[in-house]
Design an enzyme around this catalytic site. Structure first.
Site, short mmCIF file in Angstrom:
data_model
loop_
_atom_site.label_atom_id
_atom_site.label_comp_id
_atom_site.label_asym_id
_atom_site.label_seq_id
_atom_site.Cartn_x
_atom_site.Cartn_y
_atom_site.Cartn_z
N GLY A 137 42.85 37.40 37.95
CA GLY A 137 43.37 39.02 36.97
C GLY A 137 43.92 38.64 35.49
N ASP A 138 45.33 37.75 36.73
CA ASP A 138 46.44 37.58 35.53
C ASP A 138 45.65 36.75 34.76
OD1 ASP A 138 47.53 39.66 35.97
OD2 ASP A 138 48.49 38.39 36.96
#
Length: 347
Positions: free
Chosen positions: A161-162
């Protein structure tokens, strides 16, 4: 091998902290951009993990300001006047509350590319919610695609996600914004939602899930989709010593080589491109046969057997093993290798 400084002269102000923004600006710095990391008086929280912080800092310089002090914000505004890009990762509305919203900043620098990285975007019902990588993975459906053999979701030690939904999407958006600003002289605001970025990466499960649903009568689960274990030719197999062999022979030409190498040429036409449908008793039976064979020998045996066979079969290496593998230890290179033409183009 050194990456050419393709972004030489690009001036970036990085107001972000932790991982998504700093990794995005690390990539820009790697490509030659001049990055100034602006931290609060107490520093980036990532400083508590020195190896992580150090990995994100190459090519950057650091300045500190107190975001609660008007004089410090005024100093930041003077830096904006000389910047091409500003990257921030505050919650929606925080920049505007400090007098640093997009409209205020573009008044200072008419060609500024402002990039905001958040979990759920700048607007909508979820915009103000807190979150971390695990939450963005969960809400996007990406975490549901990562299940163990027991069917339970598993936590990746890579922050998709990051990094994929956030950092990589931010770099793409920033470079597109810079291209536009250079041609039009107009500022732009790049709004990155990590959760929506993850959704965009799920092009394969959305496509293959639609293919598998008629066969299963439902959406595929763990080891039921095309590329997560349903195909005997494209799967992970346990070895006798508790290690894992990755068989990625998706195309029939590679599967044929695998079968010949394993001493089972009779398996050759038991392949999805020859009509063997996944999630059928025949396909499951083949997978069990392959699994039993691979489980009969340690990983080193299979590594040696397939060392000279170009059939998309590799060991699953630990991170420590990967770093020592000749692919990495003898080939020191950046993620990008960009070669300039050595001769002028012909007229």
């Amino acid at each position: 091998m050194t990456t050419p400084a393709l972004l030489d002269g690009l001036r970036v102000l990085d107001l972000t902290r932790n991982l998504p923004g700093p990794f995005a600006t690390r990539m820009l710095a790697d490509l030659g951009a001049s990055v100034v990391k602006v931290e609060p008086p107490e520093g980036d929280p990532a400083r508590a993990l020195p190896p992580l912080f150090d990995a994100l800092m190459p090519g950057k310089t650091t300045r500190r300001i107190d975001f609660r002090q008007a004089a410090d914000l005024d100093e930041l505004r003077t830096w904006v006047c000389d910047a091409d890009v500003l990257v921030e990762g505050f919650r929606p509305g925080v920049m505007a509350s400090m007098g640093l919203g997009f409209e205020a900043l573009r008044a200072l620098q008419p060609r500024l590319v402002m990039c905001s990285i958040t979990g759920y975007g700048q607007s909508g019902d979820w915009a103000d919610r807190a979150g971390h990588d695990l939450n963005y993975m969960a809400m996007s459906g990406a975490l549901d695609q990562m299940r163990g053999a027991d069917g339970q979701p598993v936590m990746s030690n890579i922050q998709w996600g990051d990094l994929a939904g956030g950092s990589s999407m931010a770099v793409v958006g920033i470079l597109a914004g810079v291209w536009s600003a250079q041609r039009t002289g107009t500022a732009c605001h790049v709004d990155i939602s990590m959760t929506h970025g993850l959704m965009a990466h799920q092009i394969m499960p959305l496509a293959t899930g639609a293919m598998m649903q008629p066969l299963l009568g439902r959406q595929p689960g763990a080891r039921e989709d095309m590329l997560n274990g349903a195909l005997p030719c494209y799967s992970l197999y346990a070895t006798a010593d508790g290690r894992t062999l990755a068989v990625g022979s998706l195309e029939h030409k590679f599967w044929s080589l695998v079968c010949q190498t394993l001493g089972h040429p009779e398996w050759t036409d038991r392949h999805w491109q020859r009509g063997l449908l996944p999630n059928t008793p025949a396909s499951d039976a083949l997978r069990a046969e392959v699994a039993a064979l691979i489980d009969s020998q340690p990983l080193a045996h299979w590594q040696a057997l397939f060392a000279g066979v170009d059939a998309c079969v590799t060991p699953v290496l630990t991170l420590a093993e990967a770093r020592q593998h000749p692919l990495f230890s003898r080939q020191h290179r950046e993620p990008w290798v960009i070669r300039h033409a050595t001769q002028p183009a012909q007229a």
